[in-house]
Design a protein around this motif. Structure first.
Motif, PDB file in Angstrom:
ATOM      1  N   LEU A  26       0.854  -1.189   0.000  1.00  0.00           N
ATOM      2  CA  LEU A  26       0.000   0.000   0.000  1.00  0.00           C
ATOM      3  C   LEU A  26       0.888   1.237   0.000  1.00  0.00           C
ATOM      4  CD1 LEU A  26      -2.827   1.356   0.376  1.00  0.00           C
ATOM      5  CD2 LEU A  26      -2.401   1.243   2.837  1.00  0.00           C
ATOM      6  N   LEU A  27       0.666   2.105  -0.988  1.00  0.00           N
ATOM      7  CA  LEU A  27       1.432   3.343  -1.099  1.00  0.00           C
ATOM      8  C   LEU A  27       0.594   4.529  -0.637  1.00  0.00           C
ATOM      9  CD1 LEU A  27       3.118   2.803  -4.597  1.00  0.00           C
ATOM     10  CD2 LEU A  27       3.978   2.171  -2.337  1.00  0.00           C
ATOM     11  N   LYS A  28       1.264   5.601  -0.309  1.00  0.00           N
ATOM     12  CA  LYS A  28       0.609   6.811   0.166  1.00  0.00           C
ATOM     13  C   LYS A  28      -0.414   7.314  -0.858  1.00  0.00           C
ATOM     14  CE  LYS A  28       1.623  11.417   2.001  1.00  0.00           C
ATOM     15  NZ  LYS A  28       2.673  12.414   2.291  1.00  0.00           N
ATOM     16  N   GLY A  29      -1.624   7.586  -0.383  1.00  0.00           N
ATOM     17  CA  GLY A  29      -2.660   8.169  -1.231  1.00  0.00           C
ATOM     18  C   GLY A  29      -3.439   7.182  -2.082  1.00  0.00           C
ATOM     19  N   GLU A  30      -3.106   5.886  -2.026  1.00  0.00           N
ATOM     20  CA  GLU A  30      -3.831   4.906  -2.835  1.00  0.00           C
ATOM     21  C   GLU A  30      -5.215   4.639  -2.244  1.00  0.00           C
ATOM     22  OE1 GLU A  30      -0.476   2.160  -5.045  1.00  0.00           O
ATOM     23  OE2 GLU A  30      -1.235   1.484  -3.097  1.00  0.00           O
ATOM     24  N   HIS A  31      -6.189   4.542  -3.135  1.00  0.00           N
ATOM     25  CA  HIS A  31      -7.562   4.223  -2.747  1.00  0.00           C
ATOM     26  C   HIS A  31      -7.883   2.842  -3.304  1.00  0.00           C
ATOM     27  CE1 HIS A  31      -8.708   8.780  -2.303  1.00  0.00           C
ATOM     28  NE2 HIS A  31      -7.769   8.382  -1.457  1.00  0.00           N
ATOM     29  N   ALA A 211      -4.564   7.378   2.332  1.00  0.00           N
ATOM     30  CA  ALA A 211      -4.847   6.075   1.731  1.00  0.00           C
ATOM     31  C   ALA A 211      -6.013   5.386   2.432  1.00  0.00           C
ATOM     32  CB  ALA A 211      -3.607   5.186   1.803  1.00  0.00           C
ATOM     33  N   PHE A 212      -6.707   4.529   1.695  1.00  0.00           N
ATOM     34  CA  PHE A 212      -7.695   3.659   2.336  1.00  0.00           C
ATOM     35  C   PHE A 212      -7.802   2.335   1.594  1.00  0.00           C
ATOM     36  CE2 PHE A 212     -10.583   6.343  -0.357  1.00  0.00           C
ATOM     37  CZ  PHE A 212     -11.186   5.351  -1.115  1.00  0.00           C
ATOM     38  N   ILE A 213      -8.216   1.321   2.368  1.00  0.00           N
ATOM     39  CA  ILE A 213      -8.549   0.008   1.817  1.00  0.00           C
ATOM     40  C   ILE A 213     -10.018  -0.225   2.116  1.00  0.00           C
ATOM     41  CG2 ILE A 213      -8.098  -2.470   1.840  1.00  0.00           C
ATOM     42  CD1 ILE A 213      -5.307  -1.891   2.911  1.00  0.00           C
ATOM     43  N   ILE A 226     -12.574   4.356  -5.779  1.00  0.00           N
ATOM     44  CA  ILE A 226     -11.271   3.680  -5.733  1.00  0.00           C
ATOM     45  C   ILE A 226     -10.513   3.847  -7.061  1.00  0.00           C
ATOM     46  CG2 ILE A 226     -11.945   2.025  -3.966  1.00  0.00           C
ATOM     47  CD1 ILE A 226     -11.667   0.625  -7.352  1.00  0.00           C
ATOM     48  N   ASN A 227      -9.188   3.700  -6.978  1.00  0.00           N
ATOM     49  CA  ASN A 227      -8.368   3.770  -8.195  1.00  0.00           C
ATOM     50  C   ASN A 227      -7.497   2.528  -8.383  1.00  0.00           C
ATOM     51  OD1 ASN A 227      -6.253   4.235  -6.316  1.00  0.00           O
ATOM     52  ND2 ASN A 227      -6.527   6.466  -6.492  1.00  0.00           N
ATOM     53  N   LEU A 228      -7.596   1.583  -7.450  1.00  0.00           N
ATOM     54  CA  LEU A 228      -6.875   0.315  -7.551  1.00  0.00           C
ATOM     55  C   LEU A 228      -7.757  -0.808  -7.027  1.00  0.00           C
ATOM     56  CD1 LEU A 228      -3.272   1.088  -6.211  1.00  0.00           C
ATOM     57  CD2 LEU A 228      -3.815   0.315  -8.512  1.00  0.00           C
ATOM     58  N   ILE A 229      -7.621  -1.966  -7.615  1.00  0.00           N
ATOM     59  CA  ILE A 229      -8.338  -3.156  -7.150  1.00  0.00           C
ATOM     60  C   ILE A 229      -7.322  -4.214  -6.749  1.00  0.00           C
ATOM     61  CG2 ILE A 229      -9.658  -5.171  -7.959  1.00  0.00           C
ATOM     62  CD1 ILE A 229     -11.574  -3.018  -7.466  1.00  0.00           C
ATOM     63  N   GLY A 242      -7.186   0.824 -11.743  1.00  0.00           N
ATOM     64  CA  GLY A 242      -8.479   1.346 -12.166  1.00  0.00           C
ATOM     65  C   GLY A 242      -9.587   0.961 -11.213  1.00  0.00           C
ATOM     66  N   ASN A 243     -10.837   1.184 -11.655  1.00  0.00           N
ATOM     67  CA  ASN A 243     -11.985   0.884 -10.805  1.00  0.00           C
ATOM     68  C   ASN A 243     -12.503  -0.527 -11.081  1.00  0.00           C
ATOM     69  OD1 ASN A 243     -13.415   1.058 -13.200  1.00  0.00           O
ATOM     70  ND2 ASN A 243     -14.390   3.012 -12.723  1.00  0.00           N
TER      71      ASN A 243
END
Length: 518
Positions: A26-31, A211-213, A226-229, A242-243
């Protein structure tokens, strides 16, 4: 910068494997959207990275001084605390700093010059912290988040132990959002939110700089925030940019590529085996046959994963009911106090009705009053004749130590074990799930066990209290089709318009008859 690194994570329950050497970063700012079918291990993963559960193998490393906020729907709230008290507790570290400043100033006159300078320096640093964290705007922040989640000043003064399960979850979510940690961990936060408040949470997360999970089966919500799955599937954890819609395209393409590679390899294997079989006995071609056999022996054979069972819900139907399902006359619902105005409601055979509205206004109480599970505060409920009722409660016993087989067997003692296994399998549960205790199942798997019991009881009226909470995408789709095909009557509590709008014949808005402030 990596906030969280997970390496070679392996975990299981008994002989049921959940993860097999999976890695995650998990990187900073990742959703991040953490997705997968019921029982794939999403909540287990959250419990492992928050140290609530120790993995069988693997390394979990958080960066130093990172603040983690986890939406835990089972967290204890002290009796007697008001909603505002709970929300103010998000800033407890600042109130502690203020108390320390006051303590310093109270003792300054007793100090020598050197000690006084040290204490004044400490007080200055603490004051800078209060200013930087907008300490003197705390109540304004609380009011802003409270309004967004549907709480006004009257509810802010209410004791949390008087709140419904949905309201309680919203309180915990509000506290978590106010804490504004470096990383948010959200496990199905929309389960107890109505449409308006899901929209507010959507806007909040879209603008959230940290960031959030997020675990969610609410696809429209996922797509917007979200921007990552990270997809949990078959004991693996795979990353997609992506979404959710982008993920579906990429996952389908990956499946097609794997199937094509499998077909090519199977054709090559068949040709090699045929050559070996025809030429291994002949002296002139024996060496070539041996060479091809070695190639076969060294080949990394592609295996297509087995399709996991998808739920196939269908409801047994009892004899036709009377034309009138129920009729109320001046019905007031409630326990110690009234929750509604006097209600004159009528439901007729064949109607499919959605009961909607904010949490805590009495939707579940109305359902139980219509069933006769709780007495009316005042007024009457007249139920029609020949009713065979199936009732799906919102939540189940968290400490149920019976196995799935035992749970269903208790409800249907006339059924054989083979029949029970077949019924549970039809609901999308594997042999491992079926033989497990109910308490160790995921929320979605527990819901499938309850739906299994409901399916096998002939009915002509279904009363369903948030049946889609925790269900994965396939299970929701199957439940929708089953309810469409059901020829009986349905009264459904739901917060998902995408699920009920094309299913029901009428919508009752509980906010129009409640006496509760929401």
């Amino acid at each position: 910068m990596s906030i969280l690194t997970v390496q070679n994570l392996t975990h299981g329950f008994g002989d049921r494997a959940i993860f097999d050497h999976v890695s995650f970063r998990l990187l900073k700012g990742e959703h991040i959207g953490l997705i997968g079918a019921n029982g794939e291990g999403k909540s287990t993963f959250m419990n492992i990275i928050t140290r609530k559960l120790e993995p069988d193998e693997g390394v979990i490393e958080w960066s130093k001084n990172v603040r983690v906020g986890y939406l835990d729907q089972h967290a204890a709230l002290a009796r007697g605390m008001t909603l505002r008290d709970v929300m103010r507790s998000a800033y407890q570290y600042l109130f502690d700093a203020e108390a320390r400043i006051n303590q310093i100033y109270e003792t300054l006159s007793e100090q020598d010059p050197d000690a006084m300078d040290a204490l004044l320096e400490e007080a200055g640093a603490l004051q800078d912290q209060l200013t930087a964290q907008d300490f003197y705007l705390i109540d304004i922040k609380i009011d802003e988040v409270a309004r967004g989640l549907g709480f006004d000043e009257t509810i802010l003064q209410k004791a949390v132990d008087e709140m419904s399960g949905g309201q309680r979850t919203k309180v915990l979510l509000a506290k978590l959002l106010l804490e504004k940690p470096d990383i948010l961990l959200l496990d199905e936060p929309t389960n107890y939110l109505d449409v308006e408040h899901i929209a507010w949470l959507t806007r909040y997360l879209q603008n959230y700089e940290n960031a959030f999970i997020l675990i969610s089966h609410d696809i429209p919500f996922l797509n917007q925030v979200i921007n990552l799955i990270y997809h949990m599937h078959n004991r693996e954890l795979n990353r997609y940019v992506g979404n959710y819609d982008n993920f579906l395209q990429a996952f389908e393409m990956k499946k097609q590529q794997q199937e094509s590679a499998f077909k090519r390899q199977q054709q090559e294997i068949a040709e090699l085996e045929d050559f070996v079989a025809r030429n291994k006995a002949r002296v002139s071609t024996r060496n070539m046959a041996m060479s091809r056999q070695k190639k076969l022996d060294k080949m990394d054979v592609i295996e297509l994963e087995k399709e996991k069972p998808k739920p196939q819900f269908s409801f047994l139907e009892a004899r036709t009911s009377d034309k009138t399902i129920f009729e109320t006359r001046d019905l007031v619902i409630g326990y110690d106090s009234a929750l509604s105005k006097p209600l004159d409601l009528r439901m007729e055979r064949g109607q499919k009705i959605a009961l909607v509205g904010a949490n805590g206004i009495g939707k579940t109480t109305l359902l139980k009053s219509l069933l006769g599970m709780i007495p009316a505060f005042s007024g009457d409920v007249e139920r029609g004749d020949y009713l065979h009722i199936g009732y799906f409660e919102q939540e189940a016993d968290e400490h149920n130590t019976r196995t799935c087989i035992e749970e269903v067997w208790e409800a249907f003692p006339h059924m054989g074990q083979h029949e029970i296994r077949a019924a549970l399998a039809k609901c999308g549960l594997t042999t491992k799930h079926i033989e497990s205790q109910v308490r160790v199942l995921s929320g979605g798997e527990k819901a499938k066990v309850r739906l299994c019991k409901l399916m096998n009881k002939p009915s002509n009226l279904l009363l369903l209290d948030e049946p889609t909470n925790h269900l994965d995408v396939d299970a929701k789709a199957s439940l929708y089709q089953a309810l469409r095909a059901y020829r009986g009557s349905i009264l459904l509590i739901s917060h998902e318009p995408d699920f009920y709008e094309t299913l029901v014949t009428a919508v009752w808005n509980g906010e129009q008859f409640t006496t509760k402030v929401f």
